[in-house]
Structures are given as structure tokens and as C-alpha cells.
Design an enzyme around this catalytic site. Structure first.
Site, short mmCIF file in Angstrom:
data_model
loop_
_atom_site.label_atom_id
_atom_site.label_comp_id
_atom_site.label_asym_id
_atom_site.label_seq_id
_atom_site.Cartn_x
_atom_site.Cartn_y
_atom_site.Cartn_z
N TYR A 102 0.85 -1.20 0.00
CA TYR A 102 0.00 0.00 0.00
C TYR A 102 0.88 1.25 0.00
CZ TYR A 102 -4.19 -2.61 1.48
OH TYR A 102 -5.27 -3.46 1.54
N TYR A 141 -0.22 -9.86 1.10
CA TYR A 141 0.82 -9.21 1.90
C TYR A 141 0.80 -9.73 3.34
CZ TYR A 141 -3.08 -6.14 3.33
OH TYR A 141 -4.27 -5.66 3.79
N ARG A 151 -2.49 -11.83 4.25
CA ARG A 151 -3.86 -11.55 3.80
C ARG A 151 -4.08 -12.14 2.41
NH1 ARG A 151 -7.32 -8.15 5.07
NH2 ARG A 151 -8.55 -10.01 4.66
FE LIG Z 1 -6.00 -4.57 2.91
#
Ligand SMILES: [Fe+2]
Length: 234
Positions: A102, A141, A151
Site C-alpha cells: 500500500y 501481503y 492476507r
Molecule cells: Fe488490505
């Protein structure tokens, strides 16, 4: 007047789910107090198409070049519990890039940032409740919840619906992900059928040859005209 029954929330995960560690500290210790819906909650304006700009729904065209990764189309309909389309409602997504990173200061996963990918998009549904995004498939990740915690690939969704009380924040998953059995967030939704509703379906019909795979994800919000419980005992 629109009233949302408490039962509409039954598919939601519990506030505290032990295997999802951060829910333990952040969840309330005492039973929730039920507060009647207020008129402004039910009739107040919610975010709509006025905040959406052309191109916001294409996450591959927000920078000088195209992001790396597998280009995909994600589309579907926003419906209420009675199967009626929810038109002109804001659908927002955010996600990791194809490498599982992210753009966020607290994301320390040692995977590359893609200068051509921010990972956020939005669109308002059309008259039939439809939305469509073009993006890249997000990578898995690690997240430190427990040893070797990863995840599954997912896209975060926020959908407002008719009022603030029907706002839904959820995650869309991809079919056949091997990480499903090991993910406490996915499994905090304890009902098997409800879990399946978070998984998109591969859509060959709307896959564009030589360009992008397509996934379909329909979203059901709380009912807009459900009959309220009769609580008047007099
Ligand atoms: Fe997420």
C-alpha cells in the site's frame, strides 16, 4: 420512513474475534446500547456522484504510465435486501498494488511501491445500481497478526447506499484463494454463506479478449423499506 432492522446486521462479524488480534482491544467491553434512528440519519444527504470525477474508476490511468501487474475489471451491482438496485450511490475502493504494497506510511512490507499506482478509486452506481472499475489484481501481503500471517488478495470497498445507516465497508476476495482457511479477517464472518458472498466470481463473459480478466462482485445493503419491529406495549 426508512427503518433498518437490527436483523440486517446478522451477517456481520463480531466486534471481538480472538484470532484477529487487534479486534480484542478495540472492541467494546459492554453490550451495545441500541439508539433509535434519527431523522437526519435516515434522510440526510450522503456522498454521491458530485464528488466523483471522470476517470476515478480507472486505477490504471491515474499516473503517467500504467501500473505493473495483472490488469482486471471489477464490476457488479449494488442491491438492497429486497433485490432492488441502489442507484446513484458512491462506491469507493482501495487496495494494495500488484506486489502487495500500500501507499501508506505504516506499510513496511518490503515490496516495491509502484509510482504508477495509488490504489484508490470511486464511482457512482448507474440507474440499475451498476458500477465498474479497471485496476490491477492486488498482491497478498504479510500483516503480523500471527506467525506467517498473510492476507488473501482483496480489494476494500465502501458503499454508502441510501443513508449513513446503510453504509457498508467490506472486502472483496478472489475465487480459489489458498489463504482463505488461514485468514482471521475472512473467517471472522462465521456464516459460511455470508463468507461466500465476499468472494467475487470469475466473469468470462465480460472478460475482454487480449486485454483484461473480469470479476463480478454484487453487494447487498440493508433494506430500505423493511417493516420496523412493533415495540409499543401500551
Ligand atoms: Fe488490505
Amino acid at each position: 420512513m426508512t427503518v433498518y432492522p437490527k436483523e440486517s446486521l446478522e451477517a456481520f462479524p463480531p466486534h471481538s474475534f480472538g484470532n484477529y488480534r487487534s479486534t480484542v482491544k478495540r472492541s467494546p467491553r459492554k453490550p451495545l446500547v441500541v439508539i433509535p434512528h434519527t431523522l437526519s440519519e435516515l434522510t440526510g444527504p450522503v456522498y454521491g456522484h458530485e464528488v466523483v470525477h471522470p476517470g476515478d474508476e480507472d486505477l490504471t490511468k491515474q499516473h503517467a504510465g500504467e501500473p505493473l501487474g495483472e490488469r482486471i475489471i471489477v464490476h457488479g451491482r449494488v442491491l438492497d435486501e429486497d433485490g432492488r438496485p441502489v442507484p446513484d450511490t458512491l462506491v469507493e475502493i482501495w487496495q494494495a498494488n500488484a506486489a502487495g504494497r500500500y501507499i501508506h506510511v505504516v506499510d513496511q512490507h518490503p515490496a516495491p511501491i509502484d509510482r504508477n499506482f495509488t490504489g484508490a478509486g470511486r464511482i457512482a452506481t448507474d440507474a440499475e445500481g451498476r458500477y465498474k472499475f479497471v485496476t490491477v489484481k492486488p498482491g497478498a501481503y504479510p500483516w503480523g497478526n500471527h506467525h506467517n500471517a498473510w492476507r488473501p488478495n482483496h480489494i476494500h470497498f465502501s458503499v454508502f447506499g441510501h443513508s449513513f445507516l446503510s453504509r457498508l465497508v467490506t472486502q472483496m476476495y478472489f475465487p480459489g484463494d489458498p489463504l482463505f482457511p488461514f485468514d482471521p479477517i475472512f473467517n471472522s464472518v462465521t456464516d459460511e454463506k455470508a463468507r461466500q458472498r465476499m468472494i467475487s466470481s470469475f466473469d468470462l463473459e465480460n472478460t475482454i479478449p487480449d486485454w483484461a480478466l473480469c470479476f463480478r462482485f454484487d453487494i447487498v445493503l440493508r433494506g430500505r423499506e423493511a417493516t420496523p419491529q412493533d415495540t409499543d406495549k401500551h
